[in-house]
Design an enzyme around this catalytic site. Structure first.
Site: not given
Ligand SMILES: [Zn+2]
Lengths: 260, 409
Positions: A64, A75, A81
């Site tokens: 895939n 996560h 971030h």
């Protein structure tokens, strides 16, 4: 330290004296992602498209293509971030020292409080009460907030969006400040979709588990599961994010080593 | 108004009819008739030099031999001179549909044409209005209706085949959150739709599903056109029942091409282009197989910005242009089974992402009414509202001029 410590670990794993617990959600298209007001850019949910399935597109193989945001499913939040961590050259997924990806975990059980109050906030007093029973949180440990939120299996109840915002438990700004300044933790992990409480947009500062933790170069883990299978202390977490160049985070498989 | 027709329950073991098509052979000049019929307009060639109106379509004027013949909309007023009932045909398509009432109609504008005659027309001589409609193969045919503004093609057993009337049919609206979706569901219910499936990603917030709780025919189903698994799951559940699919899924963020990065443009493509492609892969094969058993139409809500790029909504326009191209290809693939692809090109809609655009904007309810009317009239291309009509007229006149005009507003 005895040189055969790893061999003894391997033996303990083989005999079941040390067990491996998977703390990760299954990644699928329905995996909930954090929701922001629509004028902001949106993080993509997990998407999977078949390349071939033993068919005319590839007779002998199945595979895939996948696509997703860095902060999708279980996560890892890197310090970079958040804007408060933007200057840490060792704050990206590819530059964080790998040694920080293996660390002990303290698990604070807030499941009863969260069941009684969907907006429950962990305060320094709760942390000190926990330490009264289980001992002081060691420097460099993960602190995980168990809420049993991962047992909410529909995206609707997991995100729990209400008219005034998401009703989701999390830490207060004071609790985060305590864990950084008093305990110098490795990072902060939760079962909910993000490391902050649902109403943290209104805190001072807003989103303290991002703003303060990443500003102090600490790490984050979100959408954890199976925290009810961990002891309050003594588990060791293995949390390597994908080595994305300049990555702000990454979906990952979180494993816990647990004795007994 | 007659009560809406309900679908007769189908016998579960009845043989599934194989789709057949009317004979398809039209010259390029005759396609002029088809091009107007696709928009629901009856047009004939008018000689620019002597004013003679022609039917059938000609290469040159039969009166003065001028080659300057212009297609002009006609009112269709005329008289049935004679009629006959056809009881046998060598064509497979017609053989399944006899008896057919055919008549000779003399238009007030001059020419005489053979047309299907609506059962409600009086015996000749009788005043009628001639319409051009698309048959199941997408070619223009003429139909004579009573000159009363009330009778519709759907009221006639044979002419109903030229329409895609939602009465008695099962409809899928692919995104219940689109501004047009709830008015559309209400309009379809009022038109007698048997069942209205309403797709919705994350169909749980009470405010999102509330409009559909008021509509007894509506059933909300999970559907996210950006997720192949979601689309195939819903197709597995209801794909064998959908007679009319109306794709309302749209992602729209107003911004120029240079304003932001690629991610919002990608999101527009994921919904507006790939969403349509995923729906086509999952729903179209089943609908094509059922084209003689109820499946009739596939509607795409596109945008007039698909024809020429509207720079303040540059990436959105591009995604709609991609969808427009895909829809043309899909139409070609489905025409062979007699399945109609209806493309709708509204101007700006009154919805939250068009709030910075000046009026006029088309109200969602007006867009919904235009979609239902398009299904009833059997048209193929719809340009609803003042902005769409204005852009279409300018685009037909001079596409390059329109490109420049919209860039400088
Ligand atoms: Zn002439």
């Amino acid at each position: 330290m005895p040189t055969d410590v790893l061999m003894r670990l391997a033996e303990a794993l083989a005999t079941g004296a040390v067990r491996v617990i998977d703390l990760s959600q299954t990644l699928q298209p329905s995996t909930p992602v954090i929701q922001l007001p629509p004028q902001f850019g949106a993080s993509n949910p997990f998407r999977i498209e078949e390349i071939s399935h033993y068919d005319d597109r590839g007779p002998g193989w199945y595979w895939n293509n996948i696509a997703l945001g860095e902060h999708t499913g279980t996560h890892f939040d890197a310090p970079i971030h958040w804007v408060t961590g933007k200057d840490y050259r060792d704050g990206y997924t590819d530059t964080i020292p790998a040694g920080r990806f293996v660390a002990p975990a303290c698990v604070i059980d807030c499941s009863k409080e969260a069941a009684a109050d969907e907006k429950f906030l962990l305060e320094p007093a709760h942390i000190e009460a926990w330490e009264g029973k289980h001992g002081r949180i060691p420097k460099g440990a993960w602190v995980l907030m168990r809420t049993d939120w991962s047992k909410r299996t529909t995206p609707e109840s997991f995100l729990n969006m209400k008219d005034d915002g998401p009703h989701v438990p999390g830490p207060s700004a004071a609790a985060i400040r305590f864990l950084i300044e008093q305990r110098d933790v490795n990072g902060w992990g939760v079962e909910a979709v993000g490391t902050d409480a649902g109403m943290a947009f209104g805190f001072e500062p807003a989103f303290p588990a991002h703003h303060l933790m990443h500003g102090a170069k600490k790490l984050g883990l979100a959408s954890l599961t199976n925290l009810d299978q961990l002891p309050p202390t003594g588990a060791v977490l293995i949390t390597p994010p994908l080595k994305i160049k300049n990555g702000s985070g990454s979906p990952l498989r979180v494993l816990a080593l647990v004795a007994g | 108004m007659p009560p809406p027709r309900r679908a007769k329950p189908k016998h579960p073991l009845r043989r599934f009819p194989t789709p057949t098509l009317p004979p398809l052979a039209r010259s390029r000049v005759a396609l002029g008739l088809t091009a107007f019929a696709a928009r629901g307009v009856f047009a004939l060639q008018v000689c620019r030099d002597c004013g003679t109106v022609h039917y059938p379509p000609q290469e040159a004027c039969r009166h003065c031999l001028s080659a300057r013949l212009d297609w002009r909309p006609q009112d269709g007023a005329g008289e049935v001179l004679s009629d006959t009932v056809l009881r046998h045909s060598n064509e497979l398509y017609f053989r399944a549909r006899v008896p057919l009432r055919l008549g000779s109609v003399r238009l007030d504008a001059g020419p005489t044409a053979i047309a299907f005659v609506h059962g409600a027309c009086a015996a000749p001589p009788a005043r009628v209005r001639l319409h051009a409609a698309l048959d199941r193969g997408g070619a223009a045919v003429l139909a004579a209706l009573p000159d009363d503004e009330v009778t519709t093609m759907a009221d006639d057993r044979v002419l109903r085949e030229l329409t895609n009337d939602p009465a008695g049919r099962k409809v899928l609206i692919t995104d219940g959150r689109a501004a047009v979706a709830a008015p559309l569901a209400r309009a379809l219910a009022a038109a007698g739709a048997d069942l209205i499936y309403v797709g919705m990603a994350e169909p749980w917030p009470p405010a999102a599903v509330a409009p559909y709780a008021q509509i007894p025919e509506a059933l909300v189903r999970p559907l996210d056109v950006t997720d192949s698994e979601s689309v195939t799951d819903l197709a597995a559940e209801i794909g064998g029942k959908v007679d009319i699919l109306i794709n309302t899924a749209e992602h729209h963020r107003p911004r120029g091409i240079l304003a932001r990065g690629t991610e919002s443009a990608r999101a527009e493509m994921e919904v507006n282009y790939f969403g349509l492609l995923r729906l086509a892969h999952s729903f179209a094969p089943g609908m094509r197989a059922r084209a003689a058993d109820g499946a009739v139409a596939w509607v795409n809500v596109l945008s007039i910005f698909a024809l020429t790029n509207f720079p303040p909504h540059g990436t959105f326009s591009a995604s709609k242009a991609a969808a427009h191209s895909l829809a043309q290809g899909l139409r070609a693939e489905l025409r062979g089974a007699g399945l109609r692809v209806v493309n709708v090109y509204p101007g700006p809609i009154e919805e939250e992402w068009s709030d910075m655009l000046p009026p006029p904007k088309i109200a969602p309810a007006a867009l919904a009414a235009a979609v239902v009317a398009a299904l009833r009239d059997g048209v193929e291309d719809v340009y609803p509202g003042d902005v769409a009509q204005d852009w279409l007229a300018r685009w037909r006149d001079n596409p390059k001029a329109l490109e420049r005009e919209v860039a400088e507003r």
